[in-house]
Design an enzyme around this catalytic site. Sequence first.
Site, PDB file in Angstrom:
ATOM      1  N   CYS A 110      -5.063  14.184   7.164  1.00 38.31           N
ATOM      2  CA  CYS A 110      -4.964  12.817   7.667  1.00 38.31           C
ATOM      3  C   CYS A 110      -6.269  12.402   8.340  1.00 38.31           C
ATOM      4  CB  CYS A 110      -3.794  12.713   8.643  1.00 38.31           C
ATOM      5  SG  CYS A 110      -3.745  11.172   9.586  1.00 38.31           S
ATOM      6  N   GLY A 111      -6.706  11.186   8.054  1.00 38.67           N
ATOM      7  CA  GLY A 111      -7.966  10.704   8.584  1.00 38.67           C
ATOM      8  C   GLY A 111      -7.970  10.416  10.068  1.00 38.67           C
ATOM      9  N   HIS A 112      -6.877  10.691  10.748  1.00 36.29           N
ATOM     10  CA  HIS A 112      -6.823  10.479  12.199  1.00 36.29           C
ATOM     11  C   HIS A 112      -6.365  11.741  12.918  1.00 36.29           C
ATOM     12  CE1 HIS A 112      -7.746   6.148  12.443  1.00 36.29           C
ATOM     13  NE2 HIS A 112      -7.371   6.201  11.191  1.00 36.29           N
TER      14      HIS A 112
ATOM     15  N   ARG B  10     -13.825   5.495   0.521  1.00 36.48           N
ATOM     16  CA  ARG B  10     -13.612   5.762   1.947  1.00 36.48           C
ATOM     17  C   ARG B  10     -14.505   6.905   2.414  1.00 36.48           C
ATOM     18  NH1 ARG B  10      -7.772   7.934   4.302  1.00 36.48           N
ATOM     19  NH2 ARG B  10      -8.662   9.699   5.415  1.00 36.48           N
TER      20      ARG B  10
ATOM     21  N   TYR C  33       0.837  -1.202   0.000  1.00 37.24           N
ATOM     22  CA  TYR C  33       0.000   0.000   0.000  1.00 37.24           C
ATOM     23  C   TYR C  33       0.872   1.253   0.000  1.00 37.24           C
ATOM     24  CZ  TYR C  33      -3.028   3.666   1.977  1.00 37.24           C
ATOM     25  OH  TYR C  33      -3.696   4.833   2.213  1.00 37.24           O
TER      26      TYR C  33
ATOM     27  N   ASP D 294       0.237  15.441   5.927  1.00 38.91           N
ATOM     28  CA  ASP D 294      -0.915  15.016   5.138  1.00 38.91           C
ATOM     29  C   ASP D 294      -2.069  15.982   5.378  1.00 38.91           C
ATOM     30  OD1 ASP D 294      -2.708  13.611   3.633  1.00 38.91           O
ATOM     31  OD2 ASP D 294      -2.955  11.971   5.056  1.00 38.91           O
TER      32      ASP D 294
ATOM     33  N   GLU E   3     -13.370   5.093   7.759  1.00 39.36           N
ATOM     34  CA  GLU E   3     -12.203   5.589   8.493  1.00 39.36           C
ATOM     35  C   GLU E   3     -12.585   5.986   9.920  1.00 39.36           C
ATOM     36  OE1 GLU E   3      -9.206   5.477   9.033  1.00 39.36           O
ATOM     37  OE2 GLU E   3      -8.182   6.944   7.746  1.00 39.36           O
TER      38      GLU E   3
ATOM     39  N   HIS F 231      -7.948   4.249  -3.190  1.00 35.99           N
ATOM     40  CA  HIS F 231      -9.113   4.651  -2.398  1.00 35.99           C
ATOM     41  C   HIS F 231      -9.296   6.159  -2.507  1.00 35.99           C
ATOM     42  CE1 HIS F 231      -6.906   6.251   1.125  1.00 35.99           C
ATOM     43  NE2 HIS F 231      -6.170   5.153   1.135  1.00 35.99           N
TER      44      HIS F 231
ATOM     45  N   ASP G 145      -6.390  10.278  -2.020  1.00 34.46           N
ATOM     46  CA  ASP G 145      -6.948  11.391  -1.249  1.00 34.46           C
ATOM     47  C   ASP G 145      -8.436  11.572  -1.565  1.00 34.46           C
ATOM     48  OD1 ASP G 145      -4.558  11.917   0.136  1.00 34.46           O
ATOM     49  OD2 ASP G 145      -3.759  12.973  -1.600  1.00 34.46           O
TER      50      ASP G 145
ATOM     51  N   ASP H  30      -3.202   5.497  -2.206  1.00 32.98           N
ATOM     52  CA  ASP H  30      -4.057   6.570  -1.692  1.00 32.98           C
ATOM     53  C   ASP H  30      -4.294   7.578  -2.818  1.00 32.98           C
ATOM     54  OD1 ASP H  30      -5.279   8.576  -0.230  1.00 32.98           O
ATOM     55  OD2 ASP H  30      -3.830   8.533   1.407  1.00 32.98           O
TER      56      ASP H  30
ATOM     57  N   ASN I  89      -8.150   0.421   8.516  1.00 31.72           N
ATOM     58  CA  ASN I  89      -6.925   1.213   8.500  1.00 31.72           C
ATOM     59  C   ASN I  89      -6.259   1.136   9.870  1.00 31.72           C
ATOM     60  OD1 ASN I  89      -5.128   2.856   7.109  1.00 31.72           O
ATOM     61  ND2 ASN I  89      -6.134   4.751   7.705  1.00 31.72           N
TER      62      ASN I  89
ATOM     63  N   GLY J 286      -0.581   7.983   1.681  1.00 31.65           N
ATOM     64  CA  GLY J 286      -0.598   9.386   1.313  1.00 31.65           C
ATOM     65  C   GLY J 286       0.207  10.242   2.275  1.00 31.65           C
ATOM     66  N   TYR J 287       0.090   9.924   3.562  1.00 30.36           N
ATOM     67  CA  TYR J 287       0.827  10.698   4.572  1.00 30.36           C
ATOM     68  C   TYR J 287       2.331  10.572   4.326  1.00 30.36           C
ATOM     69  CZ  TYR J 287       1.194  12.927   9.208  1.00 30.36           C
ATOM     70  OH  TYR J 287       1.420  13.805  10.244  1.00 30.36           O
TER      71      TYR J 287
ATOM     72  N   GLU K 106     -11.663   9.359  -0.835  1.00 27.82           N
ATOM     73  CA  GLU K 106     -12.424   9.688   0.372  1.00 27.82           C
ATOM     74  C   GLU K 106     -13.383  10.849   0.116  1.00 27.82           C
ATOM     75  OE1 GLU K 106      -8.879  12.475   2.217  1.00 27.82           O
ATOM     76  OE2 GLU K 106      -8.686  10.316   1.995  1.00 27.82           O
TER      77      GLU K 106
END
Length: 317
Positions: A120-122, A157, A41, A56, A189, A110, A85, A83, A211, A44-45, A112
Amino acid sequence: MTDAGARFRTLLARDDLLVCPGVHDPLTAAVADFVGFDTIYMTGYGTSLSKVGYPDAGFITMPEMIDNAANIQERIDVPLLADADNGYGNATNVVRTVREYIKAGVAGIHIEDQTFPKRCGHTTGRQVIPREEAVGKIRAAADVRDERGEDFVLIARTDARGTGDGSLDEAIGRANDFLDAGADVAFVEGPTDESELERIGREVDGPLVYNFVGDLGSSPYVELDALDGWGFDVVLFPITATLSTIASVHEDLSAFADDPVAGMRRIDDKFNRQPVGSLHDFSGFPEVVDWERAYLPDEERDKYEGSLGDDVESGGR
């Protein structure tokens, strides 16, 4: 039709959970490929941090991401998921984004439903576009897949769970709408605990991605057997190589700063303990020599006689 996509679809059809380590460039991808994984994989980050030096947060562009993905897929022998984005714009922009990733030869991407600029998704501060608009982007991506590369894998996503007023109900609803719009795999996510993961597995009607970001994000550490039991099909470990690189380089350069000669010996020794062979072997010099033998005049090989340096004809040290 992408060969990588067809191979990934075969893997996805197996009963086993598919584990994908994250890499950020062709070098870290080559290491992962040497170790041996069925799929790799592209984070993206990590790509943003390694390629342009920014976090990211929407600073890297579509051509930069696609260039990195193409170079990684060229370097490895297994399918690459990448990724993409938020598709780098609205639904019409997504058309070109998917076309370009298909041309890059990767197995799939993917996309989103975040606004632009994404992040970033987190991390806190994420926002998502309206559901109808997000569904339109997935429909556009699915149409390009069907027209340009039917084996290309589209993972949709949603980041709806992590917005300020986000709910798991909204995220699950979006994931199912994305599957109805033509996505091959759904990706919710940011589930916050195991009960949410169980709900996602139970209520999302299609293949699922988890993830696994570890301490970086809001999603829990879970055993792979549990994910498999809840109905997940793919697990991404997106920042594996990025965190490993930062930690290892910091450790080695700290020792190097104290004593450069001893520090360099330490790095040499650590490298030589790995099973990858010499740097020249690992980087592909023997293949270059094979090309020279196959395609260049015989006299071109005279350059090796009496020249100094590691012997790349035999792989070096």
